[in-house]
Motif scaffolding. Sequence first.
Motif, PDB file in Angstrom:
ATOM      1  N   ASP A 233       0.859  -1.203  -0.030  1.00 51.73           N
ATOM      2  CA  ASP A 233       0.001  -0.001  -0.014  1.00 51.73           C
ATOM      3  C   ASP A 233       1.011   1.343   0.056  1.00 51.73           C
ATOM      4  OD1 ASP A 233      -2.104  -1.726  -0.119  1.00 51.73           O
ATOM      5  OD2 ASP A 233      -2.713  -1.393   2.156  1.00 51.73           O
ATOM      6  N   THR A 234       1.892   1.212   0.673  1.00 55.44           N
ATOM      7  CA  THR A 234       2.850   2.413   0.613  1.00 55.44           C
ATOM      8  C   THR A 234       3.900   2.219  -0.450  1.00 55.44           C
ATOM      9  OG1 THR A 234       4.414   1.610   2.281  1.00 55.44           O
ATOM     10  CG2 THR A 234       2.481   2.581   2.974  1.00 55.44           C
ATOM     11  N   GLY A 235       4.522   1.201  -0.672  1.00 57.49           N
ATOM     12  CA  GLY A 235       5.583   0.989  -1.812  1.00 57.49           C
ATOM     13  C   GLY A 235       6.812   1.262  -1.145  1.00 57.49           C
ATOM     14  N   GLU A 236       7.142   1.157   0.369  1.00 58.08           N
ATOM     15  CA  GLU A 236       8.437   1.554   0.992  1.00 58.08           C
ATOM     16  C   GLU A 236       8.233   0.404   2.312  1.00 58.08           C
ATOM     17  OE1 GLU A 236       8.788   6.277   0.155  1.00 58.08           O
ATOM     18  OE2 GLU A 236       8.082   5.695   2.096  1.00 58.08           O
ATOM     19  N   PHE A 237       9.841   0.372   2.447  1.00 60.83           N
ATOM     20  CA  PHE A 237      10.125  -0.269   3.687  1.00 60.83           C
ATOM     21  C   PHE A 237      11.687  -0.317   3.857  1.00 60.83           C
ATOM     22  CE2 PHE A 237      10.482  -3.358   0.308  1.00 60.83           C
ATOM     23  CZ  PHE A 237      11.627  -3.984   0.299  1.00 60.83           C
ATOM     24  N   VAL A 238      11.947  -0.698   5.183  1.00 60.22           N
ATOM     25  CA  VAL A 238      13.421  -0.690   5.643  1.00 60.22           C
ATOM     26  C   VAL A 238      13.807  -2.187   5.913  1.00 60.22           C
ATOM     27  CG1 VAL A 238      15.325   0.311   6.928  1.00 60.22           C
ATOM     28  CG2 VAL A 238      13.243   1.684   6.142  1.00 60.22           C
TER      29      VAL A 238
END
Length: 241
Positions: free
Chosen positions: A78-83
């Motif tokens: 849903d956000t298209g981001e991660f670490v």
Amino acid sequence: MFIDAESLDAKSAYKLLIGSVIPRPIAWVSTESTDGIGNLAPISFFTVAGRKPPRISLSIQPRSDGVTLKDSFVNMRDTGEFVTHLATLPQVLPLHISASEFEPDEDEFDAIGLKKLPSLAVKPPRIEGAPIAFECVVDRIVPAPDGLNHMVIGRVVQFYIRDDLYLPNGRIDTGAVAPVGRLAAEYTVVDNAFVPPLDSETLAHFAGRRMRRLDKNDEDYSMIDTSEWSPSGSLMRGHEQ
């Protein structure tokens, strides 16, 4: 023994895979929901997927009920981001606890007692104390035919390397990291290194030798045989410590 893969259900195949592909690196992944709720998840179906651009891959199962998508995957989608953080021995207890199935509206940083640090290129925070982190954007998502299992390929847009680990020639001081890997349902710490060939005495010393347990469990103990284990890869609630 030969085992026909087509005859196995998902749980049986999973047990053979996690007991055979060892040790596996652990991606300790932080995400945020669209409402800004922090999520943490250790993912051991994880590897490097490219160098230019630098990419990693994560394979994510549904929750222990077999049908609900994990919060970490939903947040990535849903956000298209991660670490993705390197899992290390000093943080192995919070890493382990973060495998628990928290409610979607529960901020796992707060629940586990970890401090958030700001990322530079993505919105999800970094984990304080993690020595290495990759800030990633979703490159693509590859669903399995069942629509419940997914491979997420992430493109690394920012590297964080703790200063003392980054050597002048641009490499990582791997001997100072104490990385933790995954066995079947347990962990191992990488505390030795070598380049072949090894002398015959060293080879003889390790021939037929079982792994040395660092906890107080019997040498043939397996977490798979306990109520703590779930074929979703999650730690069942109530067994966090």
